[in-house]
Structures are given as structure tokens and as C-alpha cells.
Write a protein that holds these residues in place. Structure first.
Motif, PDB file in Angstrom:
ATOM      1  N   VAL A 138      33.375  38.006  34.320  1.00 42.71           N
ATOM      2  CA  VAL A 138      32.698  37.261  33.239  1.00 42.71           C
ATOM      3  C   VAL A 138      33.765  36.741  32.268  1.00 42.71           C
ATOM      4  CG1 VAL A 138      30.959  37.346  31.425  1.00 42.71           C
ATOM      5  CG2 VAL A 138      30.686  38.761  33.459  1.00 42.71           C
ATOM      6  N   ASN A 139      33.888  35.420  32.167  1.00 43.33           N
ATOM      7  CA  ASN A 139      34.920  34.814  31.311  1.00 43.33           C
ATOM      8  C   ASN A 139      34.405  34.510  29.896  1.00 43.33           C
ATOM      9  OD1 ASN A 139      36.905  34.746  33.392  1.00 43.33           O
ATOM     10  ND2 ASN A 139      35.881  32.939  34.263  1.00 43.33           N
ATOM     11  N   ASP A 140      33.140  34.148  29.778  1.00 44.54           N
ATOM     12  CA  ASP A 140      32.590  33.759  28.475  1.00 44.54           C
ATOM     13  C   ASP A 140      32.463  34.964  27.549  1.00 44.54           C
ATOM     14  OD1 ASP A 140      29.603  32.931  26.949  1.00 44.54           O
ATOM     15  OD2 ASP A 140      31.353  31.623  26.828  1.00 44.54           O
ATOM     16  N   ASN A 141      32.862  34.807  26.274  1.00 37.91           N
ATOM     17  CA  ASN A 141      32.857  35.926  25.313  1.00 37.91           C
ATOM     18  C   ASN A 141      31.445  36.407  25.008  1.00 37.91           C
ATOM     19  OD1 ASN A 141      35.666  35.872  25.058  1.00 37.91           O
ATOM     20  ND2 ASN A 141      35.586  34.358  23.398  1.00 37.91           N
ATOM     21  N   TYR A 142      30.524  35.449  24.750  1.00 38.59           N
ATOM     22  CA  TYR A 142      29.151  35.814  24.399  1.00 38.59           C
ATOM     23  C   TYR A 142      28.464  36.524  25.560  1.00 38.59           C
ATOM     24  CZ  TYR A 142      24.258  35.199  23.001  1.00 38.59           C
ATOM     25  OH  TYR A 142      22.941  35.414  22.672  1.00 38.59           O
ATOM     26  N   LEU A 143      28.645  35.990  26.767  1.00 39.33           N
ATOM     27  CA  LEU A 143      28.024  36.619  27.950  1.00 39.33           C
ATOM     28  C   LEU A 143      28.639  37.986  28.223  1.00 39.33           C
ATOM     29  CD1 LEU A 143      27.690  33.641  30.461  1.00 39.33           C
ATOM     30  CD2 LEU A 143      25.859  34.805  29.249  1.00 39.33           C
ATOM     31  N   TYR A 144      29.953  38.142  27.972  1.00 36.57           N
ATOM     32  CA  TYR A 144      30.608  39.440  28.177  1.00 36.57           C
ATOM     33  C   TYR A 144      30.004  40.497  27.268  1.00 36.57           C
ATOM     34  CZ  TYR A 144      34.270  42.908  28.852  1.00 36.57           C
ATOM     35  OH  TYR A 144      34.955  44.063  29.164  1.00 36.57           O
ATOM     36  N   ALA A 145      29.804  40.130  25.980  1.00 37.31           N
ATOM     37  CA  ALA A 145      29.203  41.085  25.033  1.00 37.31           C
ATOM     38  C   ALA A 145      27.781  41.440  25.460  1.00 37.31           C
ATOM     39  CB  ALA A 145      29.205  40.492  23.627  1.00 37.31           C
ATOM     40  N   LYS A 146      27.035  40.456  25.956  1.00 40.06           N
ATOM     41  CA  LYS A 146      25.651  40.685  26.380  1.00 40.06           C
ATOM     42  C   LYS A 146      25.600  41.617  27.597  1.00 40.06           C
ATOM     43  CE  LYS A 146      21.648  37.710  25.888  1.00 40.06           C
ATOM     44  NZ  LYS A 146      21.092  36.359  25.982  1.00 40.06           N
ATOM     45  N   VAL A 147      26.503  41.369  28.552  1.00 31.74           N
ATOM     46  CA  VAL A 147      26.540  42.198  29.774  1.00 31.74           C
ATOM     47  C   VAL A 147      26.983  43.616  29.446  1.00 31.74           C
ATOM     48  CG1 VAL A 147      27.757  42.506  31.984  1.00 31.74           C
ATOM     49  CG2 VAL A 147      26.863  40.265  31.359  1.00 31.74           C
ATOM     50  N   ALA A 148      27.970  43.767  28.563  1.00 32.93           N
ATOM     51  CA  ALA A 148      28.457  45.096  28.175  1.00 32.93           C
ATOM     52  C   ALA A 148      27.349  45.912  27.524  1.00 32.93           C
ATOM     53  CB  ALA A 148      29.639  44.959  27.217  1.00 32.93           C
ATOM     54  N   LYS A 149      26.536  45.240  26.695  1.00 32.54           N
ATOM     55  CA  LYS A 149      25.411  45.942  26.048  1.00 32.54           C
ATOM     56  C   LYS A 149      24.341  46.320  27.072  1.00 32.54           C
ATOM     57  CE  LYS A 149      22.268  45.568  22.160  1.00 32.54           C
ATOM     58  NZ  LYS A 149      21.086  46.038  22.865  1.00 32.54           N
ATOM     59  N   PHE A 150      24.144  45.448  28.071  1.00 33.52           N
ATOM     60  CA  PHE A 150      23.114  45.706  29.079  1.00 33.52           C
ATOM     61  C   PHE A 150      23.523  46.832  30.038  1.00 33.52           C
ATOM     62  CE2 PHE A 150      21.249  44.808  33.273  1.00 33.52           C
ATOM     63  CZ  PHE A 150      19.900  44.841  32.951  1.00 33.52           C
ATOM     64  N   MET A 200      37.436  39.454  21.573  1.00 34.27           N
ATOM     65  CA  MET A 200      38.631  40.019  22.213  1.00 34.27           C
ATOM     66  C   MET A 200      38.687  41.529  22.022  1.00 34.27           C
ATOM     67  SD  MET A 200      40.088  37.621  23.793  1.00 34.27           S
ATOM     68  CE  MET A 200      41.584  38.456  24.237  1.00 34.27           C
ATOM     69  N   ARG A 201      38.261  41.970  20.842  1.00 34.58           N
ATOM     70  CA  ARG A 201      38.225  43.416  20.578  1.00 34.58           C
ATOM     71  C   ARG A 201      37.211  44.107  21.465  1.00 34.58           C
ATOM     72  NH1 ARG A 201      41.991  45.541  19.489  1.00 34.58           N
ATOM     73  NH2 ARG A 201      42.446  44.052  17.819  1.00 34.58           N
ATOM     74  N   VAL A 202      36.025  43.483  21.688  1.00 34.73           N
ATOM     75  CA  VAL A 202      35.009  44.051  22.584  1.00 34.73           C
ATOM     76  C   VAL A 202      35.564  44.152  24.006  1.00 34.73           C
ATOM     77  CG1 VAL A 202      32.762  43.583  23.673  1.00 34.73           C
ATOM     78  CG2 VAL A 202      33.012  43.313  21.228  1.00 34.73           C
ATOM     79  N   ARG A 203      36.264  43.128  24.451  1.00 35.04           N
ATOM     80  CA  ARG A 203      36.836  43.117  25.801  1.00 35.04           C
ATOM     81  C   ARG A 203      37.837  44.271  25.971  1.00 35.04           C
ATOM     82  NH1 ARG A 203      36.927  38.370  29.053  1.00 35.04           N
ATOM     83  NH2 ARG A 203      35.530  36.775  28.283  1.00 35.04           N
TER      84      ARG A 203
END
Length: 501
Positions: free
Chosen positions: A148-160, A131-134
Motif C-alpha cells: 500500500v503506497n497511499d498514506n491515507y489508505l495505509y492508515a485505514k488498512v492499519a486500523k482495520f 510517515m510516523r504511522v508507517r
């Protein structure tokens, strides 16, 4: 004379017997002994009397004597230094606790308790961190949250993605690889072109990327921890895990304190484990008590209708208590009982929904016991087959080692060494010889049995056989004599006929 004995378990051990035989006079048969042995426990007194015929008694007087012995123990033993008694007591306490703590390393339920606690805390931490990353990355790219709804995928996409202004169509293959959907990847690229987010400095972007990487690492570690928990639960409580699931079973064990504590709980207690606050509140206010606690997380209660949830919880708690007791006290680990209990719960669900009558518990348990026995026999057969192969391999290794050391190799016999017709021929010849021997032995046995049955008044079979031989010889001789006489008669008849002529 009264001798007091205390501190031994309720069974007659070899050490106790030898101690009594050394220190007490022997009891003579037919005479009353002039002493009696006082024991704190009447059971051990009866055991001693059965084995050694030493008369024992256990009453209040004996217990009072034992109390005095304990109180003045240091006066009865010579050369006892001050502090020796305390040391002996401490050593006894340590050895007792060591014996209590001895357990199988693979069946430590403490590991399951720690793992489930860590899993729950990781779930909370990963959720809050994601939630903090979002929130952090939404300042830069707010439209990504809706795509992107999934937390893990959101973090991965943000890093990419890093900086949205540098996002172009060249990065669509990379985004499709992460998301698994090309349409979503194109949607992200389109959203980045018309984004309303603020621009971030390179340092801020680096910090966001590092934090996203930490969230990804934590979620990956959570997956590994879950796999570890599944394997541990299959080792410690396989039946409980197959019945109710690994996570719910681990939560029940951790809430009870250990697997033994869970096994000691009745099914009514197991049913409301985790709902203690609601229970005591209901008892205080005289309201309705809770129907379920941690068991509610099971899929069975979710599948049951609202009217049958309480019934299902009671039935499931009953089966869970059976499974936990089997896991705690059984010597071998099997999932057979857990699977059968699960089938019973499924049948009960069908009974509540469709009215199909379930099987009886006795029949199901009999089937489970039979299947476990069959598995044990199969295991024994596998061991028996593997043992000769292991012996053969050892022989081969010894031969190879002897060849390497320079020893002359012993040639194998043609029966075991070569394959094909050459090896089969001697085997068949041997088999034929064995069969012939068996037939001959059987015939001899039959002949002996017949002779024994024919033999009268204790006459030996050997004598019978000798007589038979004599009879045969006499018959042969008589036959020869008869043949000679007949020849003589013929000659006489011929001579008479010649004279007449």
C-alpha cells in the motif's frame, strides 16, 4: 475680507453649499463682491465659483492662513473645553477607518489567505504524521509498506487489520472495500502469514490505531477545507480561479497580501511573486533573473516546452493581472472573462507548439463583454417572469388566509378561475371586441386625416361634415321631387293617348 476653507473633498456637496449660503453675504449680479473665499484645493474653488458665483482663490497666503487656523483652532471657538478637540479628532479617525473597513462579507479575501495557509500546513503535517504511522506499524507488519503506497489508505488498512496474527481470509471483503482491489487484499493476507515483524502488546496496538485514526481525520478535514477554499475563490476571484486554478490563485492573493494589492501589481511583479530571494541574489551577483515564481505551479507552464517556459510565464502573468483587476473592481461576479483568458492562453500554447495564429485580444474581450451583457438581460427577463408569479402566489395566500379566518370567499371570474373551453370563450370574445374597437378607431383617425387635408383656409372639419350632411339632404329632397315630376308627366301622357283613341 478673506475666508479660508479646508477639509472638503474636490466636489461641491449640498452641505457645503448650504453652509456657504448661510455664512456668506449674497453675491449680486453685475457687482463685484467685497470678499473672496480661500480654499486649499483649486479644484473645489472652481466648483464653488461655477455653482454659487463666489470668488475663490488658492495660493501660499491662503495655505499659511489655514495653518494658523489649525494651530489656534481652540481660540476661535467659544465654550471649547480642554480635551474636546482631541475627542473630535479621535471620533473623526474612527469614522474614517470604519468607512474604509466597510466591505462585502461574501468577498473577504482574508478568509482565502487563512485557508491557503492552513491547507499548506495541513499538507506538511499529514505527510509527517503518515510517515510516523508507517514507521510505527512497520515494526509489527513491515511488508504492508510495499503493498500500500497511499498514506491515507495505509492508515485505514492499519486500523482495520490491528493484529496481523489474527488476519485471515474472512477479512478479504473488508480489505477489498477499503483498497478497491481484491488482488491486493489477498496479497496482504498472504504477506501477513509469512511476516517478519515483531509482535506488539495490546496497549501498543491501541495507540497505533488511535494515531492512525487521527491521521485519517486530518486528511478528511483537509478535503473539506479544500472544498471551502474552492467555493470562497469562486466568490472572491472567479476569473482568476477559472484562469489559473483555485490553489495557485489563492497563493498569489496570500503572497500579495490581498486581492487589491494583487490587482495593483504589474504583470512583471506578478510573474516573479514568490521568487524574491532568487531575484535579489541575481541582482547582487549580476546573474540571470528568475522567469517565474508561484506561477510555475500552473499547468500551462508545465505543458510548455523548456524553450518557451519564460514566454509562457510572461504571457500568463499578463492575463492573471487582467483577471485579478476584473475580480477586484467589477461589481458583478462572472467567470466569463476568466474562461476567455484561459482560451487565449491555450491558443498561445498551440501557437508555440504548432504555429497556429491566436485571436486578437480586442476580439476576445468584445466577445466576453457581449456574453456578459446577454447574461444580464437573461437575468432581468427571469426576474420579470418570476415577479408576476410571486404576485399570484401572494393573492392565493391572501384568499386562503381570508377563508381560514372565516371571511366569505370571493368567487373567481370565469376568465381566470376555470380551465378549458369555458375560460377560453370569454377570452376570445374580449379579444374580438378589442380588435373591433381598434379597427373603428383607426378608420376614424383616417377619416379625420383626410378631412384635415381637404379642409381649406382653416375651415373646421366639423363645419365640413355639417355641409356634407346638408348636401346629402338636399340631394335626397331633389331626388324625391324629380321622382314626383316624372310620375306626373307619365300620367299626362296616358290621358292624352286615351283622348286620341
Amino acid at each position: 475680507m478673506d475666508i479660508c476653507l479646508n477639509g472638503f473633498p474636490g466636489l461641491m456637496t449640498d452641505e457645503l453649499r448650504s453652509f456657504l449660503e448661510l455664512n456668506l453675504p449674497k453675491v449680486k449680479e453685475g457687482k463685484k463682491p467685497k470678499f473672496s473665499l480661500g480654499t486649499a484645493e483649486p479644484k473645489i474653488g472652481s466648483h464653488i465659483f461655477e455653482d454659487t458665483k463666489i470668488p475663490c482663490q488658492s495660493n501660499e497666503f491662503v495655505l499659511e492662513l489655514l495653518r494658523g487656523v489649525r494651530l489656534h483652532f481652540d481660540r476661535f471657538i467659544k465654550d471649547l473645553k480642554p480635551g474636546d478637540l482631541e475627542k473630535a479628532q479621535l471620533g473623526l479617525g474612527h469614522s474614517y477607518s470604519r468607512a474604509k473597513v466597510k466591505f462585502n462579507v461574501n468577498r473577504v479575501d482574508n478568509m482565502v489567505i487563512q485557508a491557503i495557509f492552513l491547507l499548506d500546513t495541513l499538507d506538511k503535517d499529514i505527510n509527517s504524521f503518515s510517515m510516523r504511522v508507517r514507521e510505527w506499524y512497520s515494526w509489527h507488519f513491515p511488508e504492508l509498506v510495499k503493498i500500500v503506497n497511499d498514506n491515507y489508505l495505509y492508515a485505514k488498512v492499519a486500523k482495520f487489520i490491528e493484529n496481523k496474527s489474527e488476519l485471515s481470509e474472512d477479512k478479504i471483503p473488508g480489505l477489498t472495500e477499503i483498497l478497491g482491489d481484491e488482488d491486493k487484499a489477498k496479497e496482504i493476507v498472504e504477506a501477513a502469514k509469512a511476516s517478519m515483524g515483531q509482535d506488539l502488546s495490546p496497549i501498543d496496538l491501541i495507540n497505533v490505531q488511535q494515531f492512525a485514526q487521527r491521521v485519517m481525520d486530518l486528511s478528511e478535514y483537509r478535503k473539506k477545507l479544500y472544498e471551502y477554499l474552492v467555493t470562497k475563490m469562486n466568490d472572491i476571484a472567479p476569473n482568476l480561479a477559472s484562469l489559473i486554478g483555485e490553489v495557485v490563485g489563492a497563493r498569489l492573493i496570500s503572497h500579495a497580501g490581498s486581492l487589491t494589492n494583487l490587482a495593483k501589481c504589474p504583470s512583471s511583479t506578478l510573474q516573479i511573486l514568490g521568487a524574491e530571494k532568487a531575484l535579489f541574489r541575481a541582482l547582487k551577483t549580476r546573474g540571470n533573473t528568475p522567469k517565474y515564481g508561484l506561477i510555475f505551479h500552473s499547468s500551462f507552464i508545465g505543458r510548455a516546452s523548456a524553450r518557451n517556459k519564460g514566454r509562457m510565464a510572461r504571457y500568463l502573468a499578463n492575463k492573471c493581472s487582467i483577471a485579478s483587476r476584473i475580480d477586484c473592481f467589477a461589481e458583478s461576479n462572472t467567470t466569463v472573462f476568466g474562461e476567455k483568458l484561459r482560451e487565449q492562453v491555450e491558443e498561445r500554447l498551440e501557437f508555440y507548439d504548432k504555429g497556429i495564429a491566436p485571436r486578437k485580444n480586442i476580439d476576445v474581450m468584445k466577445a466576453a463583454i457581449e456574453s456578459t451583457q446577454n447574461n444580464d438581460t437573461e437575468m432581468d427577463l427571469d426576474k420579470a417572469t418570476t415577479e408576476p408569479s410571486a404576485k399570484k402566489s401572494k393573492k392565493k395566500k391572501s384568499k386562503v388566509e381570508s377563508a381560514e379566518d372565516g371571511e366569505p370567499m370571493v368567487e373567481d371570474k370565469p376568465t381566470a378561475a376555470t380551465n378549458g373551453d369555458a375560460s377560453e370563450e370569454p377570452k376570445t370574445e374580449k379579444k374580438k371586441k378589442k380588435e373591433k374597437r381598434k379597427l373603428v378607431e383607426e378608420e376614424e383617425e383616417q377619416v379625420q386625416a383626410v378631412e384635415n387635408s381637404i379642409g381649406m383656409n382653416g375651415v373646421n372639419t366639423e363645419d365640413g361634415t355639417a355641409k356634407k350632411k346638408k348636401k346629402k339632404k338636399s340631394k335626397d329632397e331633389n331626388g324625391e321631387g324629380l321622382a314626383a315630376a316624372s310620375e306626373g308627366k307619365k300620367k299626362k301622357k296616358k290621358s292624352r293617348s286615351e283622348d286620341d283613341d
